[in-house]
Design a protein around this motif. Structure first.
Motif, PDB file in Angstrom:
ATOM      1  N   UNK A  66       0.460   9.957 -10.332  1.00  0.00           N
ATOM      2  CA  UNK A  66      -0.617   9.572 -11.086  1.00  0.00           C
ATOM      3  C   UNK A  66      -1.835   9.783  -9.983  1.00  0.00           C
ATOM      4  N   UNK A  67      -3.119   9.889 -10.585  1.00  0.00           N
ATOM      5  CA  UNK A  67      -4.556   9.939  -9.391  1.00  0.00           C
ATOM      6  C   UNK A  67      -4.369   8.925  -8.254  1.00  0.00           C
ATOM      7  N   UNK A  68      -3.948   7.466  -8.847  1.00  0.00           N
ATOM      8  CA  UNK A  68      -3.525   6.303  -7.808  1.00  0.00           C
ATOM      9  C   UNK A  68      -2.222   6.554  -6.988  1.00  0.00           C
ATOM     10  N   UNK A  69      -1.452   7.766  -7.032  1.00  0.00           N
ATOM     11  CA  UNK A  69      -0.501   8.041  -6.371  1.00  0.00           C
ATOM     12  C   UNK A  69       0.913   7.235  -6.727  1.00  0.00           C
ATOM     13  N   UNK A  70       0.775   6.634  -8.073  1.00  0.00           N
ATOM     14  CA  UNK A  70       1.978   5.811  -8.582  1.00  0.00           C
ATOM     15  C   UNK A  70       2.824   6.904  -9.105  1.00  0.00           C
ATOM     16  N   UNK A  71       4.117   6.825  -9.139  1.00  0.00           N
ATOM     17  CA  UNK A  71       4.906   7.704  -9.663  1.00  0.00           C
ATOM     18  C   UNK A  71       4.795   7.915 -11.194  1.00  0.00           C
ATOM     19  N   UNK A  72       4.967   9.024 -11.711  1.00  0.00           N
ATOM     20  CA  UNK A  72       4.697   9.453 -13.096  1.00  0.00           C
ATOM     21  C   UNK A  72       5.945   9.134 -14.061  1.00  0.00           C
ATOM     22  N   UNK A  97       0.533  -1.236  -0.080  1.00  0.00           N
ATOM     23  CA  UNK A  97      -0.108  -0.127   0.051  1.00  0.00           C
ATOM     24  C   UNK A  97       0.793   1.211  -0.079  1.00  0.00           C
ATOM     25  N   UNK A  98       0.647   2.220  -0.658  1.00  0.00           N
ATOM     26  CA  UNK A  98       1.283   3.443  -0.895  1.00  0.00           C
ATOM     27  C   UNK A  98       1.016   4.111   0.421  1.00  0.00           C
ATOM     28  N   UNK A  99       2.178   4.573   0.990  1.00  0.00           N
ATOM     29  CA  UNK A  99       2.149   5.327   2.460  1.00  0.00           C
ATOM     30  C   UNK A  99       1.354   6.765   2.289  1.00  0.00           C
ATOM     31  N   UNK A 100       1.501   7.577   1.210  1.00  0.00           N
ATOM     32  CA  UNK A 100       0.600   8.648   1.011  1.00  0.00           C
ATOM     33  C   UNK A 100       0.903   9.879   2.265  1.00  0.00           C
ATOM     34  N   UNK A 101       1.661   9.627   3.355  1.00  0.00           N
ATOM     35  CA  UNK A 101       1.918  10.593   4.360  1.00  0.00           C
ATOM     36  C   UNK A 101       3.195  10.174   5.152  1.00  0.00           C
ATOM     37  N   UNK A 102       3.355  11.277   5.829  1.00  0.00           N
ATOM     38  CA  UNK A 102       4.671  11.090   6.894  1.00  0.00           C
ATOM     39  C   UNK A 102       4.384  10.122   7.741  1.00  0.00           C
ATOM     40  N   UNK A 103       3.323  10.211   8.639  1.00  0.00           N
ATOM     41  CA  UNK A 103       3.049   9.509   9.768  1.00  0.00           C
ATOM     42  C   UNK A 103       3.324   7.849   9.504  1.00  0.00           C
ATOM     43  N   UNK A 104       2.774   7.507   8.438  1.00  0.00           N
ATOM     44  CA  UNK A 104       2.699   6.194   8.347  1.00  0.00           C
ATOM     45  C   UNK A 104       4.227   5.672   8.256  1.00  0.00           C
ATOM     46  N   UNK A 105       4.830   6.437   7.415  1.00  0.00           N
ATOM     47  CA  UNK A 105       6.671   6.097   7.229  1.00  0.00           C
ATOM     48  C   UNK A 105       7.072   6.038   8.534  1.00  0.00           C
ATOM     49  N   UNK A 106       6.845   6.925   9.418  1.00  0.00           N
ATOM     50  CA  UNK A 106       7.412   7.269  10.676  1.00  0.00           C
ATOM     51  C   UNK A 106       7.113   5.891  11.425  1.00  0.00           C
ATOM     52  N   UNK A 107       5.750   5.414  11.434  1.00  0.00           N
ATOM     53  CA  UNK A 107       5.538   4.266  12.212  1.00  0.00           C
ATOM     54  C   UNK A 107       6.127   2.795  11.607  1.00  0.00           C
ATOM     55  N   UNK A 108       6.482   2.866  10.573  1.00  0.00           N
ATOM     56  CA  UNK A 108       6.820   1.667   9.903  1.00  0.00           C
ATOM     57  C   UNK A 108       8.396   1.464   9.745  1.00  0.00           C
ATOM     58  N   UNK A 109       9.383   2.625  10.348  1.00  0.00           N
ATOM     59  CA  UNK A 109      10.625   2.501  10.634  1.00  0.00           C
ATOM     60  C   UNK A 109      10.985   1.475  11.832  1.00  0.00           C
ATOM     61  N   UNK A 110      12.181   0.855  11.627  1.00  0.00           N
ATOM     62  CA  UNK A 110      12.554  -0.001  12.470  1.00  0.00           C
ATOM     63  C   UNK A 110      12.676   0.471  13.789  1.00  0.00           C
ATOM     64  N   UNK A 111      12.545  -0.573  14.822  1.00  0.00           N
ATOM     65  CA  UNK A 111      12.539   0.134  16.468  1.00  0.00           C
ATOM     66  C   UNK A 111      13.989   0.859  16.545  1.00  0.00           C
TER      67      UNK A 111
END
Length: 251
Positions: free
Chosen positions: A81-87, A53-67
Motif C-alpha cells: 500500500x502507499x504506506x508500504x504495508x503489505x497488500x 519502521x519499515x526498512x524500505x530499502x536494502x541498505x537499512x537491512x544490511x546495517x541491521x543484521x547481526x555482527x
C-alpha cells in the motif's frame, strides 16, 4: 604467492554454488536470475526494523543484521500500500503481520489466481492463495503476491503473448524439490507472458509467482548491482557470513 593461494582456497571453500546471479537473454530480452540453494544459504523476508519502521530499502537491512552477517542479495517481495504495508498475507519469523486475501480485485494482485511464497528453514513452496487459506502450512516467513506466473507448469490463463503491457518485472520460482529458489528480474520491459515463460521455459519451473513491476529492484553485489529507487514494502534477501564473503572476494 601465499596470498594468491589463500584467495584460491577461500574461493574453493566458500559456498559459491549456494548463490549465483547470472545475466541472460531469453527470447530477445535480458534477465538477471539468482539461484539460491536453501540447503546452503539462509533466505528471509524483511519488512520492519526493531522500532517498527519499515526498512524500505536494502541498505537499512544490511546495517541491521547481526555482527558478522551481511545481506547477500535481495529484491522487493510483494505488493504494498502507499504506506508500504503489505497488500496480502505477510509472515515474518512465524508472526503474521497481514492476513491472507483471497477475493478477486483490481490490479495485478487481484488477477486470480495469485499465490503465496512460503519459506521454512530449508524449503520453499509457492501455493495458490485459496489453497493456502484452506490448509495453511507452517511458514517461518511468507509473502502473498499476484498473479501467479506459472501454475503446475501452465502459464496464467489471462496472459496474452501479444500484450503491449510491458514493464520491468520481478518474481520468484521454486523447483520441484523445494530446495532451489530462483529470484528473477527483467532488465528491460516485458509483458507477463514473456516473463512467465522465462520461469517455465528457460528455468524449467512448474511454480512461479509475480512480485511487482515498475518498482522492481535488485541488490546483487556479486555482479556489481544495487538498484536504487523509491522505498518499497516487503523485501526478500539472503543472509550470509560476512567473513566468508570477504575472504572469497579477497577483501
Amino acid at each position: 604467492m601465499r596470498r594468491a593461494l589463500a584467495i584460491i582456497a577461500a574461493l574453493w571453500l566458500a559456498p559459491t554454488s549456494a548463490l549465483a546471479c547470472t545475466q541472460v537473454v531469453f527470447d530477445g530480452a535480458p534477465f538477471t536470475s539468482c539461484r539460491i540453494d536453501l540447503q546452503q544459504t539462509e533466505l528471509r523476508l524483511f519488512l520492519r526494523d526493531q522500532a517498527g519502521a519499515i526498512y524500505g530499502g536494502f541498505a537499512p537491512i544490511d546495517a541491521a543484521l547481526a555482527p558478522g552477517k551481511r545481506l547477500g542479495m535481495a529484491m522487493n517481495a510483494g505488493m504494498f500500500h502507499p504506506d508500504r504495508a503489505p497488500v496480502g498475507l505477510y509472515i515474518e519469523d512465524g508472526i503474521e503481520q497481514m492476513r491472507i486475501v483471497t477475493r478477486a480485485g483490481p490490479g495485478n494482485f487481484g488477477l486470480l489466481p495469485n499465490g503465496v511464497l512460503c519459506l521454512t528453514q530449508a524449503r520453499a513452496q509457492i501455493i495458490e492463495s485459496r489453497a493456502f487459506a484452506a490448509a495453511p502450512p507452517p511458514c517461518r516467513d511468507a509473502t502473498q503476491s499476484g498473479p501467479m506466473l506459472v501454475i503446475d507448469g501452465a502459464l496464467h490463463p489471462r496472459f496474452l503473448p501479444e500484450s503491449d503491457s510491458r514493464n520491468l518485472r520481478n518474481g520468484v520460482g521454486v523447483d520441484a524439490s523445494g530446495q532451489i529458489v530462483h529470484l528473477v528480474i527483467s532488465d528491460a520491459p516485458v509483458n507477463f507472458h514473456h516473463f512467465a515463460r522465462f520461469f517455465r521455459d528457460h528455468l524449467g519451473l512448474s511454480q512461479a509467482l509475480y512480485f511487482d513491476g515498475r518498482v522492481s529492484r535488485l541488490y546483487a553485489p556479486e555482479i556489481g548491482r544495487a538498484d536504487i529507487g523509491l522505498p518499497v514494502g516487503p523485501i526478500i534477501g539472503t543472509v550470509i557470513d560476512a567473513a566468508v564473503d570477504g575472504a572469497a572476494s579477497g577483501g
